[in-house]
Design an enzyme around this catalytic site. Structure first.
Site, PDB file in Angstrom:
ATOM      1  N   TYR A  50      -1.479  -0.580  10.171  1.00  0.00           N
ATOM      2  CA  TYR A  50      -1.138  -1.389   9.518  1.00  0.00           C
ATOM      3  C   TYR A  50      -0.677  -0.764   8.658  1.00  0.00           C
ATOM      4  O   TYR A  50       0.220  -1.984   7.503  1.00  0.00           O
ATOM      5  CB  TYR A  50      -3.010  -0.394   8.330  1.00  0.00           C
ATOM      6  CG  TYR A  50      -3.809  -1.509   6.973  1.00  0.00           C
ATOM      7  CD1 TYR A  50      -3.839  -2.196   6.156  1.00  0.00           C
ATOM      8  CD2 TYR A  50      -3.340  -0.126   6.216  1.00  0.00           C
ATOM      9  CE1 TYR A  50      -3.890  -2.224   4.868  1.00  0.00           C
ATOM     10  CE2 TYR A  50      -3.836  -0.033   5.185  1.00  0.00           C
ATOM     11  CZ  TYR A  50      -3.624  -1.073   4.302  1.00  0.00           C
ATOM     12  OH  TYR A  50      -4.056  -1.267   2.750  1.00  0.00           O
ATOM     13  N   SER A 102       1.092  -0.903   0.009  1.00  0.00           N
ATOM     14  CA  SER A 102      -0.248   0.067  -0.098  1.00  0.00           C
ATOM     15  C   SER A 102       0.855   1.779  -0.474  1.00  0.00           C
ATOM     16  O   SER A 102       1.814   1.637   0.567  1.00  0.00           O
ATOM     17  CB  SER A 102      -0.744  -0.066   1.307  1.00  0.00           C
ATOM     18  OG  SER A 102      -1.444   0.862   1.882  1.00  0.00           O
TER      19      SER A 102
HETATM   20  P1  NAP Z   1     -11.879  -5.710  -1.230  1.00  0.00           P
HETATM   21  O1  NAP Z   1     -12.389  -4.800  -2.293  1.00  0.00           O
HETATM   22  O2  NAP Z   1     -12.044  -4.931   0.436  1.00  0.00           O
HETATM   23  O3  NAP Z   1     -12.378  -7.143  -0.777  1.00  0.00           O
HETATM   24  C1  NAP Z   1     -11.268  -8.117  -0.282  1.00  0.00           C
HETATM   25  C2  NAP Z   1     -11.266  -9.183  -1.489  1.00  0.00           C
HETATM   26  O4  NAP Z   1     -10.570 -10.205   0.179  1.00  0.00           O
HETATM   27  C3  NAP Z   1     -13.131  -9.678  -1.096  1.00  0.00           C
HETATM   28  O5  NAP Z   1     -12.988 -10.584  -2.070  1.00  0.00           O
HETATM   29  C4  NAP Z   1     -13.027 -10.775   0.493  1.00  0.00           C
HETATM   30  O6  NAP Z   1     -13.651 -11.518   0.260  1.00  0.00           O
HETATM   31  C5  NAP Z   1     -11.750 -11.152   0.592  1.00  0.00           C
HETATM   32  N1  NAP Z   1     -10.450 -11.543   2.544  1.00  0.00           N
HETATM   33  C6  NAP Z   1     -11.112 -10.435   3.389  1.00  0.00           C
HETATM   34  N2  NAP Z   1     -10.525 -11.368   4.155  1.00  0.00           N
HETATM   35  C7  NAP Z   1      -9.970 -12.386   3.811  1.00  0.00           C
HETATM   36  C8  NAP Z   1      -9.266 -12.982   4.541  1.00  0.00           C
HETATM   37  N3  NAP Z   1      -8.787 -13.024   5.808  1.00  0.00           N
HETATM   38  N4  NAP Z   1      -8.609 -14.312   3.505  1.00  0.00           N
HETATM   39  C9  NAP Z   1      -9.315 -14.416   2.467  1.00  0.00           C
HETATM   40  N5  NAP Z   1     -10.062 -13.504   1.850  1.00  0.00           N
HETATM   41  C10 NAP Z   1     -10.712 -12.280   2.707  1.00  0.00           C
HETATM   42  O7  NAP Z   1     -10.567  -5.088  -0.970  1.00  0.00           O
HETATM   43  P2  NAP Z   1      -9.495  -4.276  -1.401  1.00  0.00           P
HETATM   44  O8  NAP Z   1      -9.195  -2.661  -1.589  1.00  0.00           O
HETATM   45  O9  NAP Z   1      -9.239  -4.671  -2.982  1.00  0.00           O
HETATM   46  O10 NAP Z   1      -7.672  -4.333  -1.084  1.00  0.00           O
HETATM   47  C11 NAP Z   1      -7.160  -5.674  -1.393  1.00  0.00           C
HETATM   48  C12 NAP Z   1      -5.071  -5.747  -1.343  1.00  0.00           C
HETATM   49  O11 NAP Z   1      -5.573  -4.136  -1.846  1.00  0.00           O
HETATM   50  C13 NAP Z   1      -5.712  -5.418   0.951  1.00  0.00           C
HETATM   51  O12 NAP Z   1      -4.000  -6.272   1.110  1.00  0.00           O
HETATM   52  C14 NAP Z   1      -5.398  -3.836   0.542  1.00  0.00           C
HETATM   53  O13 NAP Z   1      -4.895  -3.737   1.833  1.00  0.00           O
HETATM   54  C15 NAP Z   1      -4.639  -3.222  -0.256  1.00  0.00           C
HETATM   55  N6  NAP Z   1      -5.064  -1.991  -0.748  1.00  0.00           N
HETATM   56  C16 NAP Z   1      -6.261  -1.194  -1.043  1.00  0.00           C
HETATM   57  C17 NAP Z   1      -6.347   0.297  -1.876  1.00  0.00           C
HETATM   58  C18 NAP Z   1      -7.883   0.524  -1.203  1.00  0.00           C
HETATM   59  O14 NAP Z   1      -7.602   1.688  -1.166  1.00  0.00           O
HETATM   60  N7  NAP Z   1      -8.252  -0.002  -1.473  1.00  0.00           N
HETATM   61  C19 NAP Z   1      -5.230   0.951  -1.191  1.00  0.00           C
HETATM   62  C20 NAP Z   1      -3.688   0.344  -1.413  1.00  0.00           C
HETATM   63  C21 NAP Z   1      -3.435  -1.634  -1.125  1.00  0.00           C
HETATM   64  P3  NAP Z   1     -14.734 -12.653   1.431  1.00  0.00           P
HETATM   65  O15 NAP Z   1     -15.064 -11.642   2.569  1.00  0.00           O
HETATM   66  O16 NAP Z   1     -15.560 -13.469   0.796  1.00  0.00           O
HETATM   67  O17 NAP Z   1     -14.055 -12.937   2.108  1.00  0.00           O
END
Ligand code: NAP
Length: 255
Positions: free
Chosen positions: A160, A147
């Site tokens: 985090y 991130s």
């Molecule tokens: P998201 O849209 O909320 O999607 C999260 C996904 O992960 C869902 O498919 C969820 O499905 C699954 N999940 C959650 N906890 C889990 C676990 N313990 N084991 C397995 N699956 C799990 O999240 P996102 O924003 O795409 O984030 C993905 C990655 O990007 C993360 O590493 C986050 O730190 C990083 N990131 C995001 C942002 C941002 O602004 N969005 C910025 C920087 C980094 P279920 O509910 O079915 O488990």
């Protein structure tokens, strides 16, 4: 990029993406699939897995969908075993799962939340690669999803952010340990309006101020993150390992 203009860099490859039934993980799996890979997607809930599998299959993508909570050792083992049973090898692993159980200052964070942050964001990423490593092919590739918060952990996302900083170090260390057979890289996304980030991006004032911190004056998309991840995982990045690619529209990160 329009889907019709996407290439076929992953023809014949097998790619595992964790936490991939929505958001960034889903877009990464979709991108690999559209480029010819067989993709293995997973998350905690069967219903989400089934829906995501359907969406990918509707685009002609070869996909295996499994339930895998990344901190469940049995489910992680099953993820690898089923992948090998169905596809016989692993070319790419994207470790994408993360949790942010607390918005407290670091010194005010409960021990249980500290444990969860370490466990989901760092430890299980290591254990997954450990499970996958005997099956990784020559020229294989790992990508960790870190991130922008890794570089300057923001208030409210401080611990985090620190776990995401750890992934930068993990990338360097594993690149040395796993080369020359396997490359290990990392993507550091800026803010992307997903379910994970909606507590920030749904707030109009906060959203505007985040957009203003970028040079491109917009938040990221899940497709932006998928494009960068696919590049690092592809043979086009065959001389790149141990690196972190910041995909944040010019948000200040490092020199
Ligand atoms: P998201 O849209 O909320 O999607 C999260 C996904 O992960 C869902 O498919 C969820 O499905 C699954 N999940 C959650 N906890 C889990 C676990 N313990 N084991 C397995 N699956 C799990 O999240 P996102 O924003 O795409 O984030 C993905 C990655 O990007 C993360 O590493 C986050 O730190 C990083 N990131 C995001 C942002 C941002 O602004 N969005 C910025 C920087 C980094 P279920 O509910 O079915 O488990």
């Amino acid at each position: 990029m329009e889907k019709s203009k996407i290439g076929r860099r992953f023809e014949g490859k097998v790619a595992i993406v964790t936490a991939s039934t929505q958001g960034i993980g889903f877009s990464i799996a979709e991108r690999f699939g559209l480029e010819g890979a067989s993709v293995v997607i997973s998350s905690r809930r069967q219903k989400n897995v089934d829906e995501a599998v359907k969406k990918l299959q509707a685009q002609g993508i070869e996909v295996l969908g499994l339930v895998c909570h990344v901190s469940n050792a049995q489910q992680r083992k099953n993820l690898i075993d089923q992948t090998i049973q169905k596809y016989g090898k692993i070319d790419v692993v994207v470790s994408n799962a993360a949790a942010n159980p607390s918005v407290d200052a670091i010194l005010k964070t409960q021990e249980s939340a500290l444990d969860k942050l370490w466990e989901i964001n760092v430890k299980t990423a290591i254990l997954l690669i450990k499970d996958a490593s005997p099956h990784l092919t020559e020229g294989s590739s790992i990508v960790f999803i870190s991130s922008i918060s890794a570089f300057q952990p923001p208030t409210g996302l401080a611990m985090y952010g620190v776990t995401k900083t750890a992934l930068l170090g993990l990338t360097k260390a594993l690149a040395t340990e796993m080369g020359p057979r396997t490359r290990v890289n990392c993507v550091a996304p800026g803010f992307v309006p997903t379910h994970f980030a909606e507590f920030i991006t749904n707030n109009e004032t906060m959203r505007k101020s985040l957009e203003e911190t970028t040079s491109l004056k917009r938040l990221g998309t899940t497709e932006d993150m998928a494009a960068a991840t696919a590049f690092l995982a592809s043979d086009e990045a065959s001389y790149i390992t141990g690196e972190t690619l910041v995909v944040a529209g010019g948000t200040p990160s490092r020199l």
